[in-house]
Design a protein around this motif. Sequence first.
Motif, PDB file in Angstrom:
ATOM      1  N   PRO A 174       0.825  -1.225   0.000  1.00 12.63           N
ATOM      2  CA  PRO A 174       0.000   0.000   0.000  1.00 12.63           C
ATOM      3  C   PRO A 174       0.848   1.259   0.000  1.00 12.63           C
ATOM      4  CG  PRO A 174       0.001  -1.027   2.169  1.00 12.63           C
ATOM      5  CD  PRO A 174       0.708  -1.985   1.251  1.00 12.63           C
TER       6      PRO A 174
ATOM      7  N   ALA B  62      -8.277   5.810  -5.960  1.00  8.40           N
ATOM      8  CA  ALA B  62      -9.031   4.568  -5.761  1.00  8.40           C
ATOM      9  C   ALA B  62      -9.189   3.823  -7.080  1.00  8.40           C
ATOM     10  CB  ALA B  62     -10.400   4.877  -5.158  1.00  8.40           C
ATOM     11  N   ASP B  63      -9.606   2.572  -6.997  1.00  7.26           N
ATOM     12  CA  ASP B  63      -9.945   1.783  -8.179  1.00  7.26           C
ATOM     13  C   ASP B  63     -11.451   1.874  -8.394  1.00  7.26           C
ATOM     14  OD1 ASP B  63      -7.353   1.056  -8.518  1.00  7.26           O
ATOM     15  OD2 ASP B  63      -7.552  -0.928  -7.620  1.00  7.26           O
TER      16      ASP B  63
ATOM     17  N   ARG C 175      -5.646  -5.961  -3.019  1.00  8.04           N
ATOM     18  CA  ARG C 175      -5.294  -4.552  -2.806  1.00  8.04           C
ATOM     19  C   ARG C 175      -6.076  -4.043  -1.591  1.00  8.04           C
ATOM     20  NH1 ARG C 175      -2.604  -2.851  -7.170  1.00  8.04           N
ATOM     21  NH2 ARG C 175      -2.946  -0.669  -6.643  1.00  8.04           N
TER      22      ARG C 175
ATOM     23  N   ASP D   4      -6.510  -0.169  -0.807  1.00  8.12           N
ATOM     24  CA  ASP D   4      -7.059   0.688  -1.852  1.00  8.12           C
ATOM     25  C   ASP D   4      -8.582   0.692  -1.763  1.00  8.12           C
ATOM     26  OD1 ASP D   4      -4.550   1.161  -2.702  1.00  8.12           O
ATOM     27  OD2 ASP D   4      -4.692   0.088  -4.598  1.00  8.12           O
TER      28      ASP D   4
ATOM     29  N   HIS E  74      -3.427  10.581  -2.526  1.00 12.75           N
ATOM     30  CA  HIS E  74      -3.735   9.168  -2.308  1.00 12.75           C
ATOM     31  C   HIS E  74      -4.323   9.009  -0.910  1.00 12.75           C
ATOM     32  CE1 HIS E  74      -3.607   4.824  -2.751  1.00 12.75           C
ATOM     33  NE2 HIS E  74      -3.185   4.782  -1.499  1.00 12.75           N
TER      34      HIS E  74
ATOM     35  N   GLY F 267      -5.957   5.926   1.394  1.00 18.61           N
ATOM     36  CA  GLY F 267      -6.252   4.510   1.539  1.00 18.61           C
ATOM     37  C   GLY F 267      -7.489   4.251   2.385  1.00 18.61           C
TER      38      GLY F 267
END
Length: 545
Positions: free
Chosen positions: A201, A268-269, A311, A314, A420, A422
Amino acid sequence: MKKITKTTCENGLKSLIFIIVSCFILFLLSVCNVFPVDASSWYLILLLSLVLVIQWGAAAFMLNLRSDEIGEKHFMTKKDWIITFIPAAALLLLLLILYVSLSGSVAFFTVRAGNFFLSLIILAAGVGLCYLLDYAYIAATGKNRIQTTTVKIVKKESKKAAKPQPSREDEKEARKLNPENEIFPDLVGLDKQYLLNPYYPEPSASVSLRELCDGFNSYLEANGMYYTMETLRSFVAGLACSRFMILEGLSGTGKTSLPKFFAEYIGADVCFTSVQASWKDRSDILGYYNDFTGKFKETPFLRELYEASYRTDDVHLLVLDEMNLSRIEYYFADFLSVLELDEDQWKIELMPISTDGHLPSRLTDGCSVVIPPNVWFVGTANKDDSTFTITDKVYDRAVVIDFSQRNEARVAPRRVSPLHLGKERLEQMFTAAVDNPSCNLSRADYDKFSTLTQFVLDTFDINFGNRILNQIVRFVPVYVSCGGTPAKALDLMFARKVLRKLDGRFDDGIKAGLAKLEKLIIAQYGKTEFSSTLEVIARLKRKLF
């Protein structure tokens, strides 16, 4: 204070301390007659030091002005740097003119060049010695007291450098995972990918919920997208109180773009799945086993859900676009039921366990896919004749954001870079907001809201259970931490979760009850704080004419 501004000020303060120490050394040399320094040389040194302080102040101001929300990156152009040095250059030019024109006639501006330049060399040597000792101290103690603007990049590179190479055992195991001979070729391919390249991460940015919303708003405006702060705060607060969110309203109001740009902003995804009118069960969203090929037909939705288990830090947003083109209960019923359970029971069976082939390593209980805690489901829903009505069962489980109005530009956009964030950091901020007494509802807020809910129960026979109450308990403090007010948070939840139940009802006395409810709300909160509820009441009254 932004990181980049703080860093500039810290460096400037340290340099000023070193100059003062060097001046003290020069003073001792002068007092001891080792090297007498003229008074005029002292005056010029002090003036130059003042110019240096002004220059540091100008640099700190410009870097603060031309940096992102948290101050990790700056956007200084050549023109900006030139503007930054104009004050110092103007003062130096003024000093040069004064010393050239008044030298010899005014004692203050009469300087012996040899004495001044030798004093300046000793001073510079003292500053250099201070920097050398500071560097030696840092190297000896391992304490890096100066935080630079590239901390995030350095951390990422150091983590990459620290990645261990896959062992021979891992490589052998990876060679066994041949997607061409597997029931789940894509999922087994992900197993192989993360076996050879383990996930690490990234560090999360240090921002508050309010800074997150403000920065996200600036990022949206820089990309030509405009939303009200009420909508953005509702979106972030909605993530805190439910794993399922519905963005409902007019077509073209930015429902699909909101999760897309949020994923871009926080790193993020996001996986978009277009719902089809023919969808009837979970196989349409998760896939199905094909008896003819002997393989499971994997969908992008399933692959994203499975990859989220690797992940782990994420944030993953699984967006179901136009989700009410089919009945949501047909294809999403398993998710609605499972998300009501404890996290360790968030799993959905894909197919009966198979004895042939190698199953993906992250499937559990035979052949069930796990819903990781870093996954949120976001559905967009249009209101027109081509869509199905969303039932109370779905509304009660979801956080609903209404897109009933078109948003327009308000201010000129400014440049903001993504950050970013998390899952762990996001959850920490949510927990801190919920645990903060100043963000929670006061006793007076509870009493006023209870009056409304009791009136709705007595007048319209509408009540809500613990599920909605638990959502309100988490929604309100997070919404307040994002910069909103408790009353506005209650207004949004009351309008979207309680009054929505009156849609489609034409009982006798509904209109009269709405008029009384309107008067009660205005008496309790006024017309501003509960504006969303008053708009719903006005819409319901228009339908009853």
